[in-house]
Write an enzyme that holds these catalytic residues in place. Structure first.
Site, PDB file in Angstrom:
ATOM      1  N   HIS A   1      11.538  61.654  23.793  1.00 28.08           N
ATOM      2  CA  HIS A   1      11.814  60.751  22.657  1.00 28.08           C
ATOM      3  C   HIS A   1      11.851  61.577  21.377  1.00 28.08           C
ATOM      4  O   HIS A   1      10.897  62.286  21.053  1.00 28.08           O
ATOM      5  CB  HIS A   1      10.756  59.655  22.566  1.00 28.08           C
ATOM      6  CG  HIS A   1      10.817  58.685  23.713  1.00 28.08           C
ATOM      7  ND1 HIS A   1       9.699  58.207  24.359  1.00 28.08           N
ATOM      8  CD2 HIS A   1      11.881  58.121  24.341  1.00 28.08           C
ATOM      9  CE1 HIS A   1      10.075  57.379  25.329  1.00 28.08           C
ATOM     10  NE2 HIS A   1      11.396  57.315  25.328  1.00 28.08           N
TER      11      HIS A   1
ATOM     12  N   GLU B   1       9.003  62.019  18.482  1.00 31.34           N
ATOM     13  CA  GLU B   1       7.641  62.411  18.869  1.00 31.34           C
ATOM     14  C   GLU B   1       7.476  63.931  18.720  1.00 31.34           C
ATOM     15  O   GLU B   1       7.320  64.657  19.694  1.00 31.34           O
ATOM     16  CB  GLU B   1       7.363  61.915  20.297  1.00 31.34           C
ATOM     17  CG  GLU B   1       7.448  60.393  20.383  1.00 31.34           C
ATOM     18  CD  GLU B   1       7.421  59.827  21.805  1.00 31.34           C
ATOM     19  OE1 GLU B   1       7.125  60.580  22.750  1.00 31.34           O
ATOM     20  OE2 GLU B   1       7.699  58.617  21.966  1.00 31.34           O
TER      21      GLU B   1
END
Length: 417
Positions: free
Chosen positions: A176, A179
Site C-alpha cells: 500500500h 504506508e
C-alpha cells in the site's frame, strides 16, 4: 528534492498540481452501538470520509474504533453530527497538510549517503539496490521479477549464499503506497543483515543456512504517486475499464477467496480487488516468483502500517488454519521480543478477528499455496500519526522490529523441514 519519473508520466504529472490537505482533520470515533455505527456509515455516503482504520465502511461496527480523514470543508458538519448524537471522538490530526510536512523531521547527515533514518523516494531506493549489490557482491544479488503498469522495474534483493536448495524467506514491503514506514523497514533489514553478518551470532547463523528474498517496494507506481502527487494514495496506478477511478488494491488482488466480498468490486473504493485475480502486473510478478521458488520458500512475511499488530491467516474466514497453535505461539513470543526495546505494545492473532475480514490477501494466498508460516506486521503507530509517522520514529520502529523478525525466522528454521 529530485524525483525520476518514467517519460510517459512526466507530461501528465507536470499538468497536475499535487493534492494538498490544508485544514483536513483525522478523527477517531469510539462506536458504542449499532446506531452510532450506522451514523458513520450514513456520513460516509454524504461526506468524503477517507477511512484510515478500518480500511472501508463495511467494517464499521458497534464496539469498534474508527479513524478517518475528513476535508476542511466538511469537518465542521461531520463534527456537529457527532456532537448532536453524543458520540465520543477525538481529533488525532488537526491539519493533515501540516503533519505531511512535519514527517520530514530528521536532518540529512550526509547527503551523499543512503539514509536509513529518512524516508527515501523511489529513485533513491533504486540507487540503493545497486549500491547493496556492489558493496556485497558475494551476499547480495538483484533480481528483476517484472515491471509495473507504468513500466517501473520490480526488484527483489536476494541475500544469502548461492545454494539454490537452501531454505528461503520471502519478505515484501510497500504493498500500500501511503504506508511509508514499511519500505523503510525493508531497507533497514537488508542493511542490518549485510552489516552484521559475521558479527551478530543469530544473523550469521540465519544467513549461513537460509536465503532472504526481499521486495523493498511492492507497489512502485503507487509509491511514486504518494511522493509526487498524493501523499494519501493507497492503490496501484492501473486504469480501470469504464471508470474514471484509478488503481487496484494489490492486497485484494491475490487468487484466494477473491470474489467473496461484494464490497470490493467498486473501482472507486480504496479496497477495489481488480477485474480478476492476479489482474495486476505487480501481483502476477510476485505470485509467479513465489510459485517458481515454492520448494525453497518456507515463510512469507509482509509489512504494512499502521496499528501495531502481528497477523496470520485467515482473513477471508473465521476458521482457523490447521497449524494455528504454532502460528499463535510464534506470534506471542515475537510480540514480546518486539516490545522489549521501547515497550511498544503489539496485539496478535488471525487477520479476520484481530483487524478485520479481508479477501484476496497475499498472506492467505501464500498460506494456501503451501507456505505454512505466513505473517503480516502492521507497524507503528496506533496513537495519533497513523500513516504519517515522523522520520524521527523510523529508527526505533526498525530497531524493535528487527529482533522480532529474526526470532520468527529462527523459529521457522527450527520448525520446517
Amino acid at each position: 528534492m529530485r524525483f525520476l519519473l518514467p517519460v510517459g508520466l512526466i507530461a501528465t504529472t507536470l499538468a497536475i498540481a499535487p493534492v494538498r490537505f490544508d485544514g483536513d482533520k483525522v478523527l477517531r470515533v469510539k462506536l458504542q452501538d449499532e446506531k452510532q455505527a450506522n451514523i458513520i456509515k450514513d456520513l460516509a455516503k454524504t461526506s468524503q470520509l477517507d477511512f484510515w482504520y478500518p480500511d472501508a465502511t463495511h467494517h464499521v461496527a458497534a464496539n469498534t474504533t474508527v479513524d478517518f480523514q475528513i476535508s476542511a470543508k466538511e469537518s465542521q458538519f461531520v463534527q456537529s453530527v457527532l456532537d448532536q448524537n453524543q458520540m465520543h471522538y477525538e481529533i488525532l490530526i488537526h491539519d493533515v497538510q501540516e503533519e505531511v510536512e512535519k514527517q520530514f523531521d530528521v536532518k540529512e547527515d550526509n547527503p551523499g549517503r543512503h539514509s536509513y533514518a529518512k524516508y527515501n523516494n523511489w529513485s533513491k531506493i533504486v540507487a540503493w539496490t545497486e549500491k547493496m549489490v556492489h558493496k556485497h557482491p558475494q551476499m547480495v544479488s538483484r533480481i528483476k521479477i517484472g515491471t509495473t503498469v507504468e513500466d517501473n522495474p520490480l526488484y527483489i534483493l536476494k541475500i544469502g549464499g548461492k545454494n539454490k536448495r537452501r531454505k528461503a524467506i520471502f519478505m515484501d514491503c510497500g504493498i500500500h503506497a501511503r504506508e511509508w514506514i514499511s519500505p523503510a523497514f525493508c531497507q533497514w533489514f537488508v542493511y542490518q543483515a549485510t552489516k552484521t553478518y559475521g558479527k551478530n551470532k543469530i544473523m550469521t547463523k540465519l544467513l549461513n543456512r537460509m536465503n532472504f528474498y526481499v521486495l523493498p517496494v511492492f507497489n512502485v507506481d503507487g509509491y511514486i504517486w504518494s511522493w509526487t502527487q498524493n501523499r494519501m494514495w493507497r492503490k496501484n496506478r492501473s486504469r480501470n475499464e469504464n471508470s474514471k477511478c484509478i488503481g487496484t488494491d494489490l492486497n485484494r488482488n491475490f487468487n484466494v477467496s477473491w470474489n467473496s466480498f461484494p464490497n470490493t468490486n467498486d473501482p472507486c473504493q480504496e479496497i477495489y480487488r481488480g477485474p480478476a485475480p492476479e489482474s495486476e502486473k505487480e501481483t502476477k510478478a510476485v505470485s509467479d516468483f513465489i510459485r517458481s521458488h515454492l520448494k525453497s520458500i518456507k515463510a512469507y512475511i509482509t509489512f504494512h502500517s499502521y496499528s501495531q499488530m502481528l497477523l496470520f491467516p485467515y482473513g477471508y474466514t473465521s476458521e482457523l488454519p490447521p497449524n494455528h497453535k504454532n502460528l499463535a505461539k510464534a506470534a506471542k513470543i515475537t510480540t514480546n521480543v518486539l516490545s522489549t526495546p521501547y515497550e511498544t505494545h503489539y496485539t496478535y492473532g488471525p487477520i479476520a478477528s484481530t483487524i478485520y475480514p479481508t479477501s484476496g490477501s497475499s498472506l492467505d494466498w501464500a498460506y494456501n499455496l503451501g507456505i505454512k508460516h505466513t505473517f503480516a506486521f502492521e507497524l507503528r503507530d496506533k496513537e495519533r500519526f497513523g500513516f504519517l509517522l515522523p522520520e524521527s520514529q523510523i529508527k526505533s520502529t526498525c530497531k524493535e522490529t528487527m529482533p522480532a523478525v529474526k526470532f520468527i525466522v529462527k523459529y521457522i528454521l527450527k520448525h520446517t523441514s
